[in-house]
Design a protein around this motif. Structure first.
Motif, short mmCIF file in Angstrom:
data_model
loop_
_atom_site.label_atom_id
_atom_site.label_comp_id
_atom_site.label_asym_id
_atom_site.label_seq_id
_atom_site.Cartn_x
_atom_site.Cartn_y
_atom_site.Cartn_z
N SER A 216 0.81 -1.21 0.00
CA SER A 216 0.00 0.00 0.00
C SER A 216 0.85 1.27 0.00
CB SER A 216 -0.94 0.01 1.20
OG SER A 216 -0.23 0.07 2.42
N SER A 217 2.14 1.13 0.24
CA SER A 217 3.04 2.29 0.18
C SER A 217 3.56 2.53 -1.23
CB SER A 217 4.22 2.09 1.15
OG SER A 217 5.05 1.03 0.71
N GLN A 218 3.24 1.61 -2.14
CA GLN A 218 3.69 1.77 -3.53
C GLN A 218 2.93 2.92 -4.17
OE1 GLN A 218 4.23 -2.03 -5.44
NE2 GLN A 218 4.02 -1.16 -7.50
N PHE A 219 3.60 3.72 -4.98
CA PHE A 219 3.03 4.97 -5.49
C PHE A 219 1.78 4.78 -6.32
CE2 PHE A 219 5.31 3.58 -9.19
CZ PHE A 219 4.66 4.16 -10.28
N ASN A 220 1.62 3.62 -6.96
CA ASN A 220 0.48 3.39 -7.85
C ASN A 220 -0.58 2.49 -7.24
OD1 ASN A 220 2.35 1.27 -8.01
ND2 ASN A 220 1.64 0.65 -10.04
N VAL A 221 -0.55 2.29 -5.93
CA VAL A 221 -1.48 1.38 -5.26
C VAL A 221 -2.27 2.12 -4.18
CG1 VAL A 221 -1.74 -0.72 -3.87
CG2 VAL A 221 0.01 -0.62 -5.68
N GLU A 222 -3.59 2.04 -4.26
CA GLU A 222 -4.47 2.53 -3.20
C GLU A 222 -5.17 1.34 -2.57
OE1 GLU A 222 -7.63 6.08 -2.90
OE2 GLU A 222 -8.34 4.41 -4.11
N LEU A 223 -5.02 1.19 -1.26
CA LEU A 223 -5.67 0.11 -0.53
C LEU A 223 -6.58 0.70 0.52
CD1 LEU A 223 -6.06 -2.86 0.31
CD2 LEU A 223 -3.99 -2.63 1.72
N GLN A 224 -7.85 0.31 0.47
CA GLN A 224 -8.83 0.75 1.46
C GLN A 224 -9.46 -0.46 2.14
OE1 GLN A 224 -10.74 3.62 -1.67
NE2 GLN A 224 -11.44 4.31 0.35
N ILE A 225 -9.66 -0.33 3.43
CA ILE A 225 -10.30 -1.39 4.20
C ILE A 225 -11.75 -1.01 4.46
CG2 ILE A 225 -10.23 -2.77 6.31
CD1 ILE A 225 -7.76 -3.05 4.47
N MET A 226 -12.66 -1.94 4.18
CA MET A 226 -14.06 -1.73 4.51
C MET A 226 -14.28 -2.18 5.95
SD MET A 226 -17.04 -0.68 3.50
CE MET A 226 -17.07 -0.70 1.69
N PRO A 227 -14.63 -1.26 6.85
CA PRO A 227 -14.75 -1.63 8.27
C PRO A 227 -15.86 -2.64 8.51
CG PRO A 227 -15.63 0.57 7.89
CD PRO A 227 -14.97 0.15 6.61
N THR A 228 -15.68 -3.43 9.54
CA THR A 228 -16.66 -4.46 9.87
C THR A 228 -18.03 -3.84 10.12
OG1 THR A 228 -14.92 -5.82 10.86
CG2 THR A 228 -17.20 -6.35 11.45
N HIS A 229 -18.05 -2.71 10.81
CA HIS A 229 -19.34 -2.04 11.06
C HIS A 229 -19.54 -0.97 9.99
CE1 HIS A 229 -22.79 -0.61 13.30
NE2 HIS A 229 -22.33 0.63 13.19
N GLN A 230 -20.34 -1.31 9.00
CA GLN A 230 -20.67 -0.37 7.93
C GLN A 230 -22.05 -0.76 7.39
OE1 GLN A 230 -21.30 2.25 6.28
NE2 GLN A 230 -19.12 2.71 5.99
N PRO A 231 -23.11 -0.28 8.04
CA PRO A 231 -24.47 -0.68 7.65
C PRO A 231 -24.82 -0.31 6.21
CG PRO A 231 -24.48 0.38 9.81
CD PRO A 231 -23.12 0.61 9.22
N ASP A 232 -24.31 0.83 5.75
CA ASP A 232 -24.59 1.26 4.38
C ASP A 232 -23.47 0.74 3.49
OD1 ASP A 232 -25.63 2.52 2.17
OD2 ASP A 232 -24.79 4.49 2.66
N HIS A 233 -23.76 -0.29 2.72
CA HIS A 233 -22.71 -1.05 2.03
C HIS A 233 -23.16 -1.34 0.60
CE1 HIS A 233 -19.60 -3.93 1.18
NE2 HIS A 233 -19.20 -4.03 2.43
N ALA A 234 -22.36 -0.88 -0.39
CA ALA A 234 -22.73 -1.06 -1.80
C ALA A 234 -22.26 -2.39 -2.37
CB ALA A 234 -22.15 0.08 -2.63
N GLY A 235 -21.63 -3.22 -1.54
CA GLY A 235 -21.06 -4.47 -2.06
C GLY A 235 -21.82 -5.71 -1.69
N PHE A 236 -23.10 -5.58 -1.36
CA PHE A 236 -23.87 -6.75 -0.92
C PHE A 236 -24.06 -7.79 -2.02
CE2 PHE A 236 -25.95 -4.01 2.55
CZ PHE A 236 -25.04 -4.44 3.50
N ASP A 237 -23.89 -7.40 -3.27
CA ASP A 237 -24.03 -8.36 -4.36
C ASP A 237 -22.75 -9.15 -4.62
OD1 ASP A 237 -26.67 -7.89 -4.76
OD2 ASP A 237 -26.46 -6.91 -6.71
#
Length: 223
Positions: free
Chosen positions: A139-160
């Motif tokens: 994630s420290s590489q200049f061309n890489v973005e890493l995001q963590i989806m927190p365990t508690h996130q009721p509004d979630h667009a990835g349910f599919d």
């Protein structure tokens, strides 16, 4: 998949990419990777020529981010039982794809990974610690973005479920969705647009890159 279906699928992908030769140029790098699932190879050929790659996963840490020991633990966990040669082939093919991180011109990567995957303990504590170290480094590489989806996130667009998106050299977008025993290359611009909307929403719901790195460090704990 029947040979005629494979030929039809490749022909459609060639047409969709404007017959630029991207699939032909990428094929030599992937044709020997017998460890790749047959339904994934077409996507991998496009992936090898992409300029942008976005990945969201809620089942396992994406293959491009896996360490060798984590990849082996995942591969050995999923039935049917595999012999050592099969496991080695699959792990090797997965790690070979990680050469994309060093390709020039550079690919722009975005990953969204569920926090629960990092807390699952796949492979045991040592494998998890090694994985977290690898994610921090990657994630420290200049061309890489890493995001963590927190365990508690009721509004979630990835349910599919998981989704992958890539941008081709001629700036066309393609999607990919994978299930238990198959995957689907998505060429329809309307369907790809929906996937792009979902990914954009996921990025807004996940932790920022900085907050994600802080979480990785907390999960990693003391050296």
């Amino acid at each position: 998949m029947e040979p005629s279906q494979k030929r039809y699928g490749v022909a459609r992908a060639r047409e969709a990419t404007g017959n630029t030769g991207a699939l032909r140029r990428a094929a030599p790098h992937l044709s020997r990777q017998v460890g790749l699932a047959s339904w994934f190879r077409q996507w991998a050929r496009l992936e090898a020529q992409s300029v942008t790659l976005w990945t969201y996963d809620c089942r396992v840490v994406p293959g491009l981010l896996q360490t060798e020991r984590y990849a082996r633990a995942v591969t050995e966990s999923v039935p049917p039982v595999k012999d050592e040669d099969q496991v080695t082939q699959q792990v090797t093919a997965r790690l070979e794809r990680q050469r994309l991180f060093d390709r020039r011109p550079a690919i722009t990567f975005s990953f969204i990974v569920e926090q629960a995957l990092l807390e699952r303990g796949t492979g045991g504590p040592d494998v998890t610690r090694e994985l977290l170290d690898s994610l921090l480094e990657r994630s420290s590489q200049f061309n890489v973005e890493l995001q963590i989806m927190p365990t508690h996130q009721p509004d979630h667009a990835g349910f599919d479920g998981p989704l992958r998106l890539l941008e081709s050299p001629d700036h066309r977008w393609f999607g990919y969705a994978e299930g238990q025993r198959g995957g689907m290359l998505i060429l329809d611009p309307k369907e790809v647009s929906i996937m792009l909307q979902r990914y954009a929403r996921l990025r807004s719901q996940a932790l920022t890159s900085d907050d994600s790195r802080s979480l990785l460090k907390r999960l990693r704990g003391a050296p």
